[in-house]
Design an enzyme around this catalytic site. Structure first.
Site, PDB file in Angstrom:
ATOM      1  N   GLY B 123      22.777 -41.967   6.388  1.00  5.68           N
ATOM      2  CA  GLY B 123      23.653 -41.369   5.368  1.00  5.68           C
ATOM      3  C   GLY B 123      22.833 -40.752   4.248  1.00  5.68           C
ATOM      4  O   GLY B 123      22.692 -41.331   3.170  1.00  5.68           O
ATOM      5  N   TYR B 124      22.271 -39.598   4.521  1.00  9.41           N
ATOM      6  CA  TYR B 124      21.495 -38.885   3.500  1.00  9.41           C
ATOM      7  C   TYR B 124      22.242 -37.653   3.003  1.00  9.41           C
ATOM      8  O   TYR B 124      22.591 -37.548   1.848  1.00  9.41           O
ATOM      9  CB  TYR B 124      20.132 -38.467   4.077  1.00  9.41           C
ATOM     10  CG  TYR B 124      19.026 -39.501   3.910  1.00  9.41           C
ATOM     11  CD1 TYR B 124      19.319 -40.842   3.794  1.00  9.41           C
ATOM     12  CD2 TYR B 124      17.692 -39.115   3.888  1.00  9.41           C
ATOM     13  CE1 TYR B 124      18.311 -41.787   3.650  1.00  9.41           C
ATOM     14  CE2 TYR B 124      16.672 -40.052   3.732  1.00  9.41           C
ATOM     15  CZ  TYR B 124      16.990 -41.384   3.611  1.00  9.41           C
ATOM     16  OH  TYR B 124      15.985 -42.309   3.474  1.00  9.41           O
ATOM     17  N   SER B 125      22.459 -36.676   3.896  1.00 13.88           N
ATOM     18  CA  SER B 125      23.030 -35.389   3.479  1.00 13.88           C
ATOM     19  C   SER B 125      24.449 -35.543   2.945  1.00 13.88           C
ATOM     20  O   SER B 125      25.221 -36.374   3.414  1.00 13.88           O
ATOM     21  CB  SER B 125      23.058 -34.409   4.651  1.00 13.88           C
ATOM     22  OG  SER B 125      21.757 -34.078   5.034  1.00 13.88           O
ATOM     23  N   SER B 157      24.600 -37.902  12.208  1.00 11.53           N
ATOM     24  CA  SER B 157      24.506 -38.015  13.662  1.00 11.53           C
ATOM     25  C   SER B 157      24.883 -39.423  14.102  1.00 11.53           C
ATOM     26  O   SER B 157      24.451 -40.403  13.495  1.00 11.53           O
ATOM     27  CB  SER B 157      23.073 -37.730  14.125  1.00 11.53           C
ATOM     28  OG  SER B 157      22.674 -36.462  13.700  1.00 11.53           O
ATOM     29  N   GLU B 240      10.206 -39.940   9.192  1.00 12.88           N
ATOM     30  CA  GLU B 240      11.234 -39.216   9.935  1.00 12.88           C
ATOM     31  C   GLU B 240      10.685 -37.899  10.471  1.00 12.88           C
ATOM     32  O   GLU B 240      11.030 -37.459  11.559  1.00 12.88           O
ATOM     33  CB  GLU B 240      12.436 -38.939   9.028  1.00 12.88           C
ATOM     34  CG  GLU B 240      13.511 -38.118   9.719  1.00 12.88           C
ATOM     35  CD  GLU B 240      14.674 -37.780   8.815  1.00 12.88           C
ATOM     36  OE1 GLU B 240      14.741 -38.331   7.698  1.00 12.88           O
ATOM     37  OE2 GLU B 240      15.493 -36.950   9.221  1.00 12.88           O
ATOM     38  N   GLU B 373      12.323 -23.839   5.705  1.00  5.22           N
ATOM     39  CA  GLU B 373      12.003 -23.179   4.431  1.00  5.22           C
ATOM     40  C   GLU B 373      11.453 -24.203   3.435  1.00  5.22           C
ATOM     41  O   GLU B 373      10.480 -23.933   2.717  1.00  5.22           O
ATOM     42  CB  GLU B 373      13.257 -22.498   3.848  1.00  5.22           C
ATOM     43  CG  GLU B 373      13.772 -21.315   4.657  1.00  5.22           C
ATOM     44  CD  GLU B 373      14.647 -21.726   5.833  1.00  5.22           C
ATOM     45  OE1 GLU B 373      14.842 -22.939   6.043  1.00  5.22           O
ATOM     46  OE2 GLU B 373      15.126 -20.839   6.558  1.00  5.22           O
TER      47      GLU B 373
END
Lengths: 369, 386
Positions: B123-125, B157, B240, B373
């Site tokens: 649960g990051y983004s 995911s 990661e 980027e």
């Protein structure tokens, strides 16, 4: 100022765009291609059609593609009328009238991935009628069909059959294509058809299949340019709207350069497609070669822009809920219609192809219409 | 005592051949999506052998293998078409628990990762906080011995099949946005958690949105200090960015794609020209060889606690882009048939279409875990000193 002018502006484009916009997020039901009368577009007036040009049909293709709507306009309105004209005049007129008024729903029974003259069905002449045998993988099955136009190999040459859909029966398997349309595998197992089902053979069949394939490649090109235009505009809007690290994404130089590159590819593709329409209109001797070249080049441009748009949208780009993502899928799907780049490169580089397909100087002037 | 690496390799090869079920190897060999079922089964098999966590230290339940043994393990498993070990538990949160967790947390959480009982998602983004992770808004307020979580995560995911989530939350608002962030582990069956699927472009279901509405979790699920979660997050991100770049797997994909191109070329005869694809495959082969050395060096630095610097970003980009090129070659090889037969109505697999799905999925390799980027900015900042 950068512009995204349409290839073929006009009322047909506007009405097709409006229809596509209204149905962009809902599943299309019924048979809008015939209900809207689009199948009559290039059917000659004497056969009850509109008698419009290929550029007019391209307007409809462009309008539909701009919103990522999947309808087999190229097949039902472009390929079918051209193929039917290979038949004897009275037969052609009768079926073209039926197509124009929508009383017959005719679809090509061909693999969407291959050139139309690459027939996978074998035909055998019997005492009475013919026997068709073979398998067509990945035909378009988006709309109902009352009849199929089936290219087949007959005695070492090509022939064209018009067969009741009922005779052919249900698909062996059906699929969702990568851009969300409907595809199907159809098997013809020693299918008997009457003598009259063969509407053209030999040179007439061959020429009509090449002519229809040319039309398909041209319209596929218009579809690609329209989808590119919409894709880039949606990407620009997204980058102007979204913020990251406290600033608009559109201020990041790397993203700006990528968008500029996408625009260059789009403009190049647009110029090339206009050139192809000129060549078609002029009946250029090297049209076939030019169209193959365009297919390879458009595939490169479309792939680059599709991948760039997905990347520019970040995580959003991985979701089908985003229109730009669906347009990217459409561009990738279009690449693999009517022969992919590997197939066209093989034909372009084959020594005999250069001589056979001509190499004349093209007309570089004039507008697309 | 010196290690007999050749004997070690033979032992691994025999294990892979005998212990990995043929049906699981068939999935990997075909390039199909490896699901929780295969991951969990393989994790249990490896753990029973004592090889459940090749990269963990022995005292945490790992193998304690040296760098060379770990690389050999990865290579042999990839060569034998065995699935990778699932990375969210073993590669991401596991090392963070080992480094920052309390004795109680290590005892409670690590064995369940090892035996495959706990299946984590990340649960990051958040909407609006992708690569700019520090701008996250999901909050956790302390009430007695509990945290109460409110907010939303996105692109999560496997959230629909995970039973645990490790997540970054904002526990206080500080002028510097990296401060005031904490790291929690939360059972997914806690009341107030809702998972909504996101239909992704590859036709598979792996992405989700996860909503947190007054979700209460025991305070002993906090990893590290409250408000210092950014330190844990950075530690985790460094790790990661290396495992997904797994070079051994890349070599497996390269061999699969080479076989695919050979088969497609044989079937097409002179009708399609594969020379461009073969040229591109040669370049990928060279990339993989180079990346293998970079990966070995970075892993060595990681083991010896040396700073990794920009290595994770560099390797992530090289391997991610190479993976994209490989699946693009596969797309070109199978595209004409597979594009029209992407997903079967009948539900059975369309073998060629798996490669289109892989092509689509691999787009995420330059987006997830920090976009290409952002990685380039990391490298450029290092080069320019700012």
């Amino acid at each position: 100022m950068a512009t995204f002018d349409s290839l073929f502006p006009g009322m047909l484009l506007d009405s097709a765009s409006r229809f596509a916009q209204d149905h962009v997020s809902t599943e299309v039901t019924g048979d809008p291609v015939r209900e809207l009368g689009w199948t009559a577009t290039i059917v000659p007036e004497e056969a009850g059609g509109v008698g419009a040009s290929l550029a007019d049909l391209a307007s409809i293709v462009e309008g539909v593609a701009s919103y990522g709507l999947h309808l087999p306009v190229v097949e039902a309105c472009g390929v079918v009328p051209v193929l039917l004209q290979a038949a004897a005049p009275d037969v052609a007129k009768r079926w073209l009238e039926a197509v124009a008024e929508g009383s017959a729903q005719i679809a090509p029974l061909t693999a969407l991935s291959a050139s139309l003259d690459e027939a996978t069905v074998q035909a055998k002449h019997l005492d009475i009628g013919f026997e068709l045998d073979g398998e067509v993988l990945g035909a378009d099955a988006s709309l109902p069909a009352s009849h199929y136009l089936v290219p087949a190999q007959l005695e070492g040459d090509l022939a064209l059959f018009l067969v009741d859909a009922e005779r052919i029966g249900a698909p062996a398997a059906s699929y969702r294509t990568m851009e969300g349309a409907r595809g199907a595998d159809l098997k013809l197992a020693k299918l008997s058809v009457p003598e009259g089902a063969c509407i053209a053979r030999g040179a007439a069949a061959r020429d009509s299949l090449v002519a229809a394939d040319n039309v398909a490649l041209l319209l596929n090109g218009a579809d690609t340019v329209a989808a590119l235009s919409a894709l880039i505009q949606h990407t620009l809007a997204f980058l102007k709207e979204r913020k990251q690290f406290g600033v608009q994404l559109s201020t990041f130089q790397v993203l700006r350069h990528r968008c500029a590159e996408m625009y260059l590819k789009y403009m190049g593709a647009k110029g090339l497609v206009i050139h192809c329409f000129h060549e078609h209109e002029a009946g250029a001797a090297d049209l076939r070669r030019t169209l193959r070249l365009a297919k390879v080049s458009l595939a490169e441009a479309a792939r680059f822009c599709a991948e760039a748009a997905i990347q520019s949208h970040g995580g959003m780009g991985m979701s089908e809920e985003v229109l730009a993502t669906r347009l990217a899928q459409r561009l990738l799907g279009s690449e693999f219609r009517y022969g992919d780049r590997l197939a066209h490169v093989a034909r372009l580089l084959a020594p005999q192809a250069t001589a056979a397909e001509g190499r004349n100087v093209s007309n570089l002037t004039g507008s697309a219409r | 005592m010196s290690i007999d690496y050749a004997a070690f390799r033979r032992e691994l090869e025999e294990f892979a051949r005998k212990a990995c079920p043929p049906e699981i190897r068939a999935v990997v060999a075909a390039g199909q999506k490896v699901t929780k079922r295969e991951y969990q089964a393989w994790q249990k098999i490896c753990n029973a052998k004592g090889w459940g966590a090749p990269s963990w230290p022995k005292e945490a339940g790992g193998t304690g293998w040296d760098i060379k043994q770990r690389l050999i393990f990865e290579e042999v498993m990839a060569e034998s078409d065995c699935p990778p070990l699932y990375h969210h538990g073993l590669g991401h949160i596991g090392p963070v628990i080992i480094r920052f967790g309390t004795t109680e947390q290590k005892a409670r959480l690590l064995p369940r990762i090892l035996d495959g009982s706990d299946w984590y998602c990340q649960g990051y983004s958040e909407p609006g906080s992708g690569s700019d992770l520090a701008s996250l808004q999901t909050s956790a307020r302390r009430e007695g011995d509990e945290y109460v979580i409110n907010g939303q995560k996105i692109w999560t995911s496997h959230a629909h099949e995970a039973n645990m989530i490790y997540m970054l939350v904002r526990t206080s608002k500080e002028p510097k946005k990296q401060d005031g962030i904490s790291l929690l582990v939360v059972p997914m069956d806690t009341q107030g958690i809702t998972v909504r699927p996101i239909k992704s472009i590859d036709g598979w279901h792996h992405l989700n949105e996860v909503f947190f509405d007054e979700v209460r979790v025991r305070a002993d699920n906090l990893l590290g200090e409250e408000g210092k979660g950014w330190t844990c997050a950075k530690y985790l991100l460094e790790r990661e960015r290396l495992p997904p770049a797994n070079v051994a797997r890349l070599e497996l994909v390269r061999r699969q794609v080479t076989r695919l191109v050979d088969e497609a070329a044989a079937a097409a005869g002179a009708r399609r020209d594969f020379s461009t694809l073969r040229h591109k495959l040669l370049l990928c082969e060279a990339d993989v060889k180079g990346a293998r050395v970079l990966m070995a060096n970075a892993t060595d630095d990681m083991i010896h606690q040396r700073p990794l610097g920009v290595q994770p970003s560099v390797i992530k980009m090289i391997c991610g882009e190479c993976a994209q090129r490989l699946t693009t070659i596969a797309l070109d090889a199978v595209g004409p048939q597979a594009a029209q037969r992407f997903l079967a109505d009948a539900g059975e697999d369309v073998a060629e279409a798996t490669w289109i799905q892989n092509y689509m999925f691999t787009r995420s390799r330059t987006i997830a875990g920090g976009t290409a980027e952002v990685q380039r900015n990391v490298v450029a900042n290092e080069l320019f000193g700012a």
